[in-house]
Design a protein around this motif. Structure first.
Motif, mmCIF file in Angstrom:
data_model
loop_
_atom_site.group_PDB
_atom_site.id
_atom_site.type_symbol
_atom_site.label_atom_id
_atom_site.label_comp_id
_atom_site.label_asym_id
_atom_site.label_seq_id
_atom_site.Cartn_x
_atom_site.Cartn_y
_atom_site.Cartn_z
ATOM 1 N N UNK A 272 -9.101 -7.991 9.117
ATOM 2 C CA UNK A 272 -10.457 -7.564 9.474
ATOM 3 C C UNK A 272 -11.231 -8.715 10.108
ATOM 4 N N UNK A 273 -11.142 -9.890 9.501
ATOM 5 C CA UNK A 273 -11.912 -11.032 10.003
ATOM 6 C C UNK A 273 -11.480 -11.390 11.430
ATOM 7 N N UNK A 274 -10.185 -11.289 11.716
ATOM 8 C CA UNK A 274 -9.684 -11.679 13.040
ATOM 9 C C UNK A 274 -9.835 -10.584 14.079
ATOM 10 N N UNK A 275 -9.578 -9.334 13.689
ATOM 11 C CA UNK A 275 -9.442 -8.276 14.700
ATOM 12 C C UNK A 275 -10.416 -7.113 14.497
ATOM 13 N N UNK A 276 -11.300 -7.261 13.491
ATOM 14 C CA UNK A 276 -12.346 -6.271 13.277
ATOM 15 C C UNK A 276 -11.779 -4.867 13.019
ATOM 16 N N UNK A 277 -10.626 -4.805 12.366
ATOM 17 C CA UNK A 277 -10.064 -3.505 11.976
ATOM 18 C C UNK A 277 -10.749 -3.066 10.679
ATOM 19 N N UNK A 278 -11.065 -1.771 10.560
ATOM 20 C CA UNK A 278 -11.699 -1.256 9.340
ATOM 21 C C UNK A 278 -10.919 -1.736 8.121
ATOM 22 N N UNK A 279 -11.647 -2.114 7.083
ATOM 23 C CA UNK A 279 -11.042 -2.626 5.849
ATOM 24 C C UNK A 279 -9.918 -1.721 5.346
ATOM 25 N N UNK A 280 -10.202 -0.416 5.215
ATOM 26 C CA UNK A 280 -9.206 0.489 4.644
ATOM 27 C C UNK A 280 -7.948 0.540 5.515
ATOM 28 N N UNK A 281 -8.156 0.449 6.822
ATOM 29 C CA UNK A 281 -7.004 0.516 7.730
ATOM 30 C C UNK A 281 -6.096 -0.704 7.574
ATOM 31 N N UNK A 282 -6.716 -1.852 7.335
ATOM 32 C CA UNK A 282 -5.875 -3.040 7.107
ATOM 33 C C UNK A 282 -5.038 -2.861 5.834
ATOM 34 N N UNK A 283 -5.623 -2.203 4.831
ATOM 35 C CA UNK A 283 -4.877 -1.972 3.585
ATOM 36 C C UNK A 283 -3.716 -1.018 3.833
ATOM 37 N N UNK A 284 -3.961 -0.006 4.663
ATOM 38 C CA UNK A 284 -2.915 0.979 4.963
ATOM 39 C C UNK A 284 -1.777 0.358 5.770
ATOM 40 N N UNK A 285 -2.092 -0.686 6.519
ATOM 41 C CA UNK A 285 -1.039 -1.403 7.256
ATOM 42 C C UNK A 285 -0.191 -2.243 6.291
ATOM 43 N N UNK A 286 -0.890 -2.940 5.398
ATOM 44 C CA UNK A 286 -0.191 -3.932 4.571
ATOM 45 C C UNK A 286 0.556 -3.298 3.401
ATOM 46 N N UNK A 287 -0.059 -2.307 2.735
ATOM 47 C CA UNK A 287 0.486 -1.845 1.452
ATOM 48 C C UNK A 287 1.930 -1.326 1.506
ATOM 49 N N UNK A 288 2.245 -0.374 2.407
ATOM 50 C CA UNK A 288 3.625 0.141 2.365
ATOM 51 C C UNK A 288 4.645 -0.970 2.577
ATOM 52 N N UNK A 289 4.337 -1.851 3.490
ATOM 53 C CA UNK A 289 5.230 -2.957 3.777
ATOM 54 C C UNK A 289 5.348 -3.888 2.565
ATOM 55 N N UNK A 330 3.047 8.366 4.480
ATOM 56 C CA UNK A 330 2.764 9.693 5.051
ATOM 57 C C UNK A 330 1.371 10.181 4.636
ATOM 58 N N UNK A 331 1.001 9.889 3.383
ATOM 59 C CA UNK A 331 -0.317 10.307 2.905
ATOM 60 C C UNK A 331 -1.409 9.642 3.733
ATOM 61 N N UNK A 332 -1.290 8.349 3.947
ATOM 62 C CA UNK A 332 -2.292 7.651 4.761
ATOM 63 C C UNK A 332 -2.323 8.238 6.178
ATOM 64 N N UNK A 333 -1.137 8.424 6.759
ATOM 65 C CA UNK A 333 -1.073 8.946 8.132
ATOM 66 C C UNK A 333 -1.652 10.362 8.209
ATOM 67 N N UNK A 334 -1.440 11.140 7.134
ATOM 68 C CA UNK A 334 -1.955 12.524 7.134
ATOM 69 C C UNK A 334 -3.482 12.547 7.173
ATOM 70 N N UNK A 335 -4.088 11.438 6.756
ATOM 71 C CA UNK A 335 -5.546 11.343 6.790
ATOM 72 C C UNK A 335 -6.037 10.792 8.137
ATOM 73 N N UNK A 336 -5.077 10.520 9.024
ATOM 74 C CA UNK A 336 -5.462 9.980 10.324
ATOM 75 C C UNK A 336 -5.537 8.461 10.350
ATOM 76 N N UNK A 337 -4.936 7.826 9.366
ATOM 77 C CA UNK A 337 -4.986 6.361 9.282
ATOM 78 C C UNK A 337 -3.615 5.800 9.653
#
Lengths: 385, 385
Positions: A272-289, A330-337
């Motif tokens: 978020x600090x570097x690329x201004x991505x919404x907080x929740x979206x950064x979590x959705x990127x990192x968590x599954x991985x 899939x759950x995150x993606x189903x929400x459009x994230x």
């Protein structure tokens, strides 16, 4: 179960038509500063409703607290507090406004440079102005906890602080105030609450049966409610469940007596600090991985998660874990994230940049075992490309 | 979901070796009255540990608070508080001692006859001495709520009172302090926490998804932990789970935003007042019978209970409900708690007596729909013979 202390004195006032109760919650002789974000608080009429409920109290306003509230903006509010001799703060908004209000409350009487509050993670807070909140965006849990996150734009730093002095005295949660939220913010809220829960649940077992059951209850509720809140924006009960779940996901309860991770948040904050991505979206990127990379130290809880949350009981251990992680994604993606760095047009360069920032901020021994090194972060980020 | 307010400022200090933390919790200049029950607090060494932790503070003692604490006994403690100018109370014991301490705290400065506090259910409490607790018996949840029950022997009345002024400031929960409890008290604790949860769960659906999941989590934890706490008295994690579950079962959280019943408690209180049966045992007598008699108005939740708590998914609705109630009864019996009036040598005479007392105390419109009349109570009690 681990030893713990649990203390949470915030009064929750929940339900329809509850903003009128402000009159009984704010001292009658208070000089109130209302802090809020953008135009939506005005457009929706919430701000007017708040002001009407406050009646004849002396009211001032501070608008413009941005998502990921900045130190630079918040210090303007601190100046206003001092100049107008404000003695009660009222946050009207979501987690960013409430986090920002906590910082303002602590900074108002702080001696020295207030950025030290963030640097010292709040340990140096010795007093804070009293404040309450009117929550309009369910997501962060800030309305019922004693933490906040503040960003200093000039050095691209995003830091969390905590203090028992910055619990809101009260928070008003009226689910109808979320009816007009854009789907993007609602989806973010679902993911944010989900990941908050996971950070306190997917670690290693310590026989915290009730903590596990409560965490699983929050996740099951989010999985049930998530699609509904997006499909039917004025479904009161769906919004009410999301709002209360998001609060309970980060009010200290489910984390009491169990290990906690929070590495997903630390990596997310840098994105978020570097690329201004919404907080929740950064979590959705990192968590599954992260769950995939850390499967060995999280194995027992991942298998429990697969069974109790996703009803996955067949296949090898790794197959069950893989499927549970896939269902999560899939759950995150189903929400459009979106859940890949590439979806945000980020590649290997971003991995290097984030690793550099993690190093700079001392984030080199994260996780429930403090063995989540920069090398582990590298593997996680590269797996998230 | 129903509108609600939730407020619970009690600080919980949980785990091994936590009594020493009293020194940081009780004001250093306090004149402390330690209230406790019988000889066990002395015999187990807990009382000495508490006194050692309090250091050089002025300490007085009041022993002899009985199970189902009596107004007569508590008023002796009130006299002592006044005579010795006590300004902080410390309950060391279980729910009865803590309930009694709440009454003493409220009665100490009460003007007029203190029994009025019980008669008015606490609504007339305008101040209370500050107090904390050291919990030694997991069961009632009194350590983290603002209610109590007091019995007046002379008129065989057992009445509940509530006030936001009688939350404990803190409660210390050290599971090792429960290792020496007699099996009877541990079994009572499991049943008490179970029925507290059911009173807030088995009503009618209001889309309180997270409240339902949390209640189910508490019940599942009790079903898992119950046999262990009896079989292995020094299993720390089993005792820790029972202790935390019992607290969470009645701290206001799972009841926030949902209907509540409490008829089982009202009938049970009369059985205790008349026949001195342990509180939890009266609940075990009444609950299975009440669930069977009230199955129509509780149908949807009973079916959910059958499925989620007992994994019963096959058979007609009534067959599933019958089986869930049977499992509930079997669970209580497996803990050594008898569930029939006849097991306590009570018959039709007792039914008539209890109905008379319910009538006398105005308990004629109980339950989540206020349609639980004396006639309903008669059916329930007769079905419990």
């Amino acid at each position: 179960m681990l030893n713990f202390e649990f203390y949470n004195p915030t009064k929750i006032v929940f339900g329809r038509d509850t903003i009128a109760k402000l009159n009984g919650l704010v001292p009658h002789d208070a000089r109130v500063l209302i802090l809020y974000g953008g135009a939506s608080a005005q457009k929706t009429g919430t701000l007017d409703e708040v002001k009407a409920a406050l009646g004849k109290r002396e009211i001032h306003e501070f608008a413009g607290i941005e998502p990921n509230p900045s130190y630079e903006t918040l210090m303007q509010a601190v100046e206003q507090v001092r100049a107008q001799k404000i003695d009660f703060l009222l946050a009207v908004g979501g987690g960013s406004v409430i986090d920002g209000t906590k910082f303002v409350a602590a900074a108002a009487n702080f001696e020295g440079e207030a950025w030290d509050i963030a640097v010292k993670r709040g340990a140096n807070i010795t007093s804070a102005l009293p404040f309450g909140s009117v929550l309009t965006l369910p997501a962060t849990g800030s309305e019922m906890n004693n933490g906040g996150v503040v960003t200093r734009k000039s050095i691209q730093a995003k830091l969390a602080f905590h203090s028992p002095l910055v619990f809101p005295q009260f928070s008003i949660l009226d689910p109808t105030k979320t009816f007009t939220l854009p789907p993007r913010q609602i989806a973010n809220g679902v993911v944010d609450a989900f990941v908050h829960t996971v950070e306190q649940y997917l670690t290693y077992p310590v026989q915290g049966q009730v903590q596990d059951r409560f965490a699983e209850g929050l996740l099951l509720s989010l999985i049930e409610t998530g699609p509904k809140v997006l499909a039917e924006p004025d479904d009161y009960d769906a919004r009410a469940n999301l709002m209360w779940v998001a609060t309970l996901a980060l009010n200290g309860l489910i984390g009491a007596g169990v290990p906690q991770d929070w590495a997903t948040h630390m990596l997310g904050h840098e994105l978020t600090a570097q690329y201004d991505i919404d907080h929740a979206r950064t979590l959705a990127i990192v968590l599954p991985s992260l769950l995939s990379v850390r499967r060995n130290s999280k194995r027992a809880k991942l298998l429990q998660y697969a069974e109790r949350v996703w009803q996955i009981t067949e296949g090898s251990e790794d197959a069950r874990i893989d499927l549970a992680i896939q269902r999560t994604r899939d759950f995150f993606e189903s929400l459009g994230i979106k859940t890949r760095l590439a979806d945000y047009e980020l590649g290997q360069d971003a991995v290097e940049t984030v690793l550099g920032q993690l190093d700079k901020h001392g984030m080199t021994a994260l996780g429930e075992h403090q063995d989540h090194t920069l090398a582990v972060s590298r593997t996680i980020l590269e797996a998230a490309l």
